[in-house]
Design an enzyme around this catalytic site. Structure first.
Site, mmCIF file in Angstrom:
data_model
loop_
_atom_site.group_PDB
_atom_site.id
_atom_site.type_symbol
_atom_site.label_atom_id
_atom_site.label_comp_id
_atom_site.label_asym_id
_atom_site.label_seq_id
_atom_site.Cartn_x
_atom_site.Cartn_y
_atom_site.Cartn_z
ATOM 1 N N HIS A 113 27.458 52.586 43.950
ATOM 2 C CA HIS A 113 29.132 52.315 43.906
ATOM 3 C C HIS A 113 29.607 51.270 43.192
ATOM 4 O O HIS A 113 30.214 50.625 43.772
ATOM 5 C CB HIS A 113 29.313 52.723 45.231
ATOM 6 C CG HIS A 113 30.891 53.266 45.620
ATOM 7 N ND1 HIS A 113 31.632 53.924 46.605
ATOM 8 C CD2 HIS A 113 31.973 53.109 44.376
ATOM 9 C CE1 HIS A 113 32.832 54.251 46.216
ATOM 10 N NE2 HIS A 113 32.970 53.778 45.347
ATOM 11 N N GLU B 45 27.536 56.542 52.571
ATOM 12 C CA GLU B 45 27.065 55.300 51.742
ATOM 13 C C GLU B 45 26.862 54.293 52.833
ATOM 14 O O GLU B 45 27.742 54.031 53.834
ATOM 15 C CB GLU B 45 28.122 54.842 51.104
ATOM 16 C CG GLU B 45 28.766 55.706 49.684
ATOM 17 C CD GLU B 45 29.489 55.154 48.779
ATOM 18 O OE1 GLU B 45 29.944 53.979 48.906
ATOM 19 O OE2 GLU B 45 29.935 55.903 47.688
ATOM 20 N N ALA C 116 31.171 51.585 39.953
ATOM 21 C CA ALA C 116 31.948 51.992 38.818
ATOM 22 C C ALA C 116 32.950 51.130 38.387
ATOM 23 O O ALA C 116 33.408 50.865 37.313
ATOM 24 C CB ALA C 116 32.697 53.377 39.088
ATOM 25 N N GLY D 209 42.942 62.960 35.982
ATOM 26 C CA GLY D 209 44.046 61.871 36.002
ATOM 27 C C GLY D 209 43.637 60.898 34.730
ATOM 28 O O GLY D 209 43.036 60.983 34.075
ATOM 29 N N ARG D 210 44.054 59.618 35.366
ATOM 30 C CA ARG D 210 44.011 58.568 34.421
ATOM 31 C C ARG D 210 42.350 58.283 33.959
ATOM 32 O O ARG D 210 42.149 58.170 32.749
ATOM 33 C CB ARG D 210 44.215 57.209 34.894
ATOM 34 C CG ARG D 210 45.714 57.123 35.686
ATOM 35 C CD ARG D 210 46.049 55.673 36.057
ATOM 36 N NE ARG D 210 47.307 55.526 36.592
ATOM 37 C CZ ARG D 210 47.225 55.904 37.907
ATOM 38 N NH1 ARG D 210 46.337 56.176 38.694
ATOM 39 N NH2 ARG D 210 48.422 55.768 38.615
ATOM 40 N N ARG E 251 34.049 60.408 44.606
ATOM 41 C CA ARG E 251 33.647 60.272 46.112
ATOM 42 C C ARG E 251 32.403 61.019 46.585
ATOM 43 O O ARG E 251 32.477 62.311 46.060
ATOM 44 C CB ARG E 251 34.642 60.403 47.082
ATOM 45 C CG ARG E 251 35.894 59.140 47.097
ATOM 46 C CD ARG E 251 35.267 58.007 47.737
ATOM 47 N NE ARG E 251 36.265 57.228 47.907
ATOM 48 C CZ ARG E 251 36.410 55.949 46.899
ATOM 49 N NH1 ARG E 251 35.717 55.814 45.861
ATOM 50 N NH2 ARG E 251 37.526 55.111 46.806
HETATM 51 C C1 DGY Z 1 37.788 52.545 44.079
HETATM 52 O O1 DGY Z 1 38.701 51.755 43.785
HETATM 53 O O2 DGY Z 1 38.296 53.628 45.031
HETATM 54 C C2 DGY Z 1 36.499 52.572 43.912
HETATM 55 O O3 DGY Z 1 35.685 53.831 44.401
HETATM 56 C C3 DGY Z 1 35.684 51.247 44.126
HETATM 57 O O4 DGY Z 1 36.149 50.581 43.185
#
Ligand code: DGY
Length: 332
Positions: free
Chosen positions: A287, A268, A289, A157-158, A239
């Protein structure tokens, strides 16, 4: 005129929530942890909207706790596995997310994990801080090159594409699997399309970028880990449940793969005794990112834009459950 009530499950960076407070009667969870189901049920009473985040389990029970007032669940994140979409659609509740704005930021961090785990950056950082370093040595912290290696992307994906672009700069070979083939990107970035098995068997780094849906739960399990090269690294910024963590622990213990870079967990937060937190060949992150000032600011702005549109009786720009329009048309 009485203001509509909005519950915001997590405090947000910047001034967005101050401005939101001028339009609505808002309540914000100021504690630095996800809210429990019981809290959600209590706080949902009488609200027109919820601004939600990772870890908020918003199911039919929470929706019904509003007493029928809830019209909008606006995630300030891109993932939406935290919301029961079917239940929301049945109840005429619009659900939105924040696609696009976090793509480059997540790709940066993913590449950071690739570098950190292969070049032992986090481990070396811990070592020098321990005070035990006695000076340069030719055998110290030998890692493995990233440039020239093969990166396998599962889910183009993106974010997958943004990682492929970065990998080109490192002169990496690129394999990918996605349920939809992207021949434009194959031409532009030199990506080679193949099945999951071939991605796993032939990559030095495997990076997973799929949404969490029933079909992707434990997509990487014992069998898949055993297909990987013993010299390969597994990276996950999607995830946690996409990887069977128990199988990953075993694969690392048995030397089936060389290491892992993990930003996401199942559950989590991970428990303090999670073996992955003790392994030097695993880089562990909480978490983060999408956690840059620029991106998190855009994410909350986008969630509010969606919320305003719904409560103004319009179709929001980033609607997930498009069928909801048939259940409750926008202006009603
Ligand atoms: C999302 O946006 O789904 C990330 O996992 C949290 O930034």
């Amino acid at each position: 005129m009485t203001k509509l009530k909005i519950y915001v499950t997590r405090d947000q960076p910047g001034t967005a929530l101050n401005n939101l407070g001028k339009l609505y009667d808002i309540k914000v969870n100021l504690e630095d942890r996800p809210v429990s189901k019981d809290e959600l049920i209590t706080q949902a009473k009488g609200v027109a909207g919820i601004i939600a985040c990772v870890g908020d389990r918003i199911d039919g029970e929470v929706m019904d706790a509003s007493g029928g007032s809830l019209k909008a669940i606006c995630n300030a994140i891109v993932g939406y596995d935290n919301v029961d979409i079917k239940a929301a659609t049945e109840r005429g509740i619009y659900v939105t997310n924040t696609p696009g704005v976090l793509t480059e930021t997540v790709a940066d961090l993913t590449f950071g994990l690739i570098l950190a785990v292969s070049r032992r950056i986090a481990e070396s950082d811990r070592y020098i801080r321990s005070g035990n370093w006695r000076g340069w040595g030719p055998k110290q912290f030998l890692g493995f090159d990233v440039h020239g290696k093969t990166l396998g992307i599962i889910g183009l994906g993106r974010i997958g594409v943004a990682i492929a672009r970065r990998a080109r700069g490192f002169n990496m070979n690129l394999l990918y699997f996605d349920v939809r083939r992207n021949t434009d990107m194959e031409k532009e970035l030199g990506l080679q399309f193949t099945d999951v098995e071939n991605v796993l068997k032939n990559s030095d780094f495997v990076s997973v970028h799929v949404p969490l849906i029933p079909q992707t739960r434990h997509l990487i399990d014992k069998k898949e880990l055993e297909m990987m090269k013993e010299t390969a690294f597994l990276i996950n910024t999607s995830r946690g449940p996409v990887i069977n963590e128990k199988a990953l622990v075993q694969a690392l213990k048995d030397g089936k793969i060389r290491g892992a870079g993990l930003d996401v967990w199942d559950p989590e937060p991970p428990s303090a005794d999670n073996p992955l937190l003790k392994m030097d060949n695993v880089v562990t992150l909480p978490h983060i990112a999408s956690a840059s000032v620029e991106t998190r600011t855009k994410m909350i702005d986008m969630a509010i834009e969606n919320l305003n549109a719904i409560l103004d009786g319009k179709i929001p720009p980033h609607l997930i459950n498009k069928d909801v329009i048939k259940v409750r048309p926008p202006s009603s």
